[in-house]
Design a protein around this motif. Structure first.
Motif, PDB file in Angstrom:
ATOM      1  N   HIS A 115      53.297  30.159  41.198  1.00  0.00           N
ATOM      2  CA  HIS A 115      53.878  31.233  42.001  1.00  0.00           C
ATOM      3  C   HIS A 115      53.834  32.518  41.191  1.00  0.00           C
ATOM      4  O   HIS A 115      54.176  32.537  40.006  1.00  0.00           O
ATOM      5  CB  HIS A 115      55.319  30.924  42.390  1.00  0.00           C
ATOM      6  N   SER A 116      53.393  33.601  41.818  1.00  0.00           N
ATOM      7  CA  SER A 116      53.351  34.915  41.175  1.00  0.00           C
ATOM      8  C   SER A 116      54.475  35.778  41.744  1.00  0.00           C
ATOM      9  O   SER A 116      54.352  36.285  42.861  1.00  0.00           O
ATOM     10  CB  SER A 116      52.001  35.598  41.419  1.00  0.00           C
ATOM     11  N   PRO A 117      55.562  35.968  41.006  1.00  0.00           N
ATOM     12  CA  PRO A 117      56.652  36.807  41.524  1.00  0.00           C
ATOM     13  C   PRO A 117      56.206  38.239  41.786  1.00  0.00           C
ATOM     14  O   PRO A 117      56.653  38.868  42.755  1.00  0.00           O
ATOM     15  CB  PRO A 117      57.713  36.733  40.415  1.00  0.00           C
ATOM     16  N   ASP A 118      55.338  38.782  40.935  1.00  0.00           N
ATOM     17  CA  ASP A 118      54.900  40.163  41.099  1.00  0.00           C
ATOM     18  C   ASP A 118      54.103  40.351  42.381  1.00  0.00           C
ATOM     19  O   ASP A 118      54.219  41.379  43.061  1.00  0.00           O
ATOM     20  CB  ASP A 118      54.052  40.599  39.900  1.00  0.00           C
ATOM     21  N   ARG A 119      53.277  39.368  42.724  1.00  0.00           N
ATOM     22  CA  ARG A 119      52.444  39.467  43.918  1.00  0.00           C
ATOM     23  C   ARG A 119      53.113  38.869  45.152  1.00  0.00           C
ATOM     24  O   ARG A 119      52.634  39.053  46.273  1.00  0.00           O
ATOM     25  CB  ARG A 119      51.095  38.786  43.664  1.00  0.00           C
ATOM     26  N   GLY A 120      54.164  38.095  44.934  1.00  0.00           N
ATOM     27  CA  GLY A 120      54.874  37.503  46.058  1.00  0.00           C
ATOM     28  C   GLY A 120      54.063  36.462  46.796  1.00  0.00           C
ATOM     29  O   GLY A 120      54.164  36.350  48.027  1.00  0.00           O
ATOM     30  N   CYS A 121      53.270  35.693  46.063  1.00  0.00           N
ATOM     31  CA  CYS A 121      52.413  34.698  46.708  1.00  0.00           C
ATOM     32  C   CYS A 121      52.122  33.579  45.720  1.00  0.00           C
ATOM     33  O   CYS A 121      52.519  33.632  44.556  1.00  0.00           O
ATOM     34  CB  CYS A 121      51.101  35.339  47.169  1.00  0.00           C
TER      35      CYS A 121
END
Length: 233
Positions: A115-121
């Protein structure tokens, strides 16, 4: 803490998935479960017409790093292994390692997801060396199926972090459903990869059953993790 897929979708959207899909995509360190699917691909296909000769070298090259499938076929046995673990950077990661028993020998299509918190995906690292990273957007369809669409693709090696141009890239669409209407109680999957300029590149579709086991008891088998792990998410 929830699975990376539930985190990316949000509780409301995740709750609209079929219960069997919710369990499959709850695989993670929090649930403590891994999932192994076994089934048959009805067909694995490549793009036809003028695009065929153009994409074969790229499919063959990708096959050397367990990216893409350089062969086609029908009624191909396969397995998919979804095993959660913490990678070298402390991130929860889930393997999506698909092994296809083709007539000329087994072929793998490897992916590891975080999960990429910065990209939200969810970020999908492809292949044995995680050189290619694709954004994945997950949505629940009205019938309870899961639709996954790819977004931006990036090539990462050493200091390089380059966006893959549209001409060389492709859009992937994955649809996973659970089939109980016919009494088969199987997951069905359909994958289609299309370049917006030259058209369909490759894809596959088939069905499988899933079994679950304890991550703590089974661990992650040798050879399932990528050879190289990419720090950037």
């Amino acid at each position: 803490m929830t699975s990376i897929f539930r985190t990316a979708m949000g509780d409301a959207a995740f709750g609209r998935l079929h219960p069997e899909l919710r369990r499959r995509f709850s695989v993670g360190l929090d649930s403590g479960e891994l999932c192994v699917g076994r089934g048959v691909m009805d067909r694995i296909w490549h793009g036809r017409g003028p695009v065929g000769p153009l994409i074969r070298p790229f499919l063959a090259l990708g096959g050397t790093r367990n990216i893409l499938l350089p062969r086609t076929g029908r009624n191909i046995p396969f397995t998919i292994e979804n095993v959660p673990y913490r990678d070298s950077y402390g991130r929860e990661t889930v393997t999506f390692v698909r092994t296809f028993q083709l007539p000329d020998g087994p072929r793998r299509f490897d992916a590891t997801m975080v999960h990429s918190p910065d990209r939200g995906c969810v970020l999908d690292y492809l292949g044995t060396h995680q050189h290619l990273a694709s954004e994945l957007r997950l949505t629940a369809e009205p019938d309870g199926s899961l639709l996954i669409r790819s977004g931006e693709h990036r090539f990462r090696e050493g200091p390089l972090d380059l966006r893959v141009p549209d001409l060389a890239g492709a859009d992937a669409e994955v649809r996973e459903t659970f089939d109980e209407d016919t009494g088969r109680f199987r997951f069905r999957i359909r994958v289609r990869v299309v370049n917006r300029y030259v058209g369909p590149l490759f894809g596959y579709e088939g069905s499988f059953t899933a079994s679950y086991a304890s991550v703590q008891e089974c661990g992650i088998r040798p050879g399932l993790r990528p050879v190289r792990e990419e720090a950037r998410a």
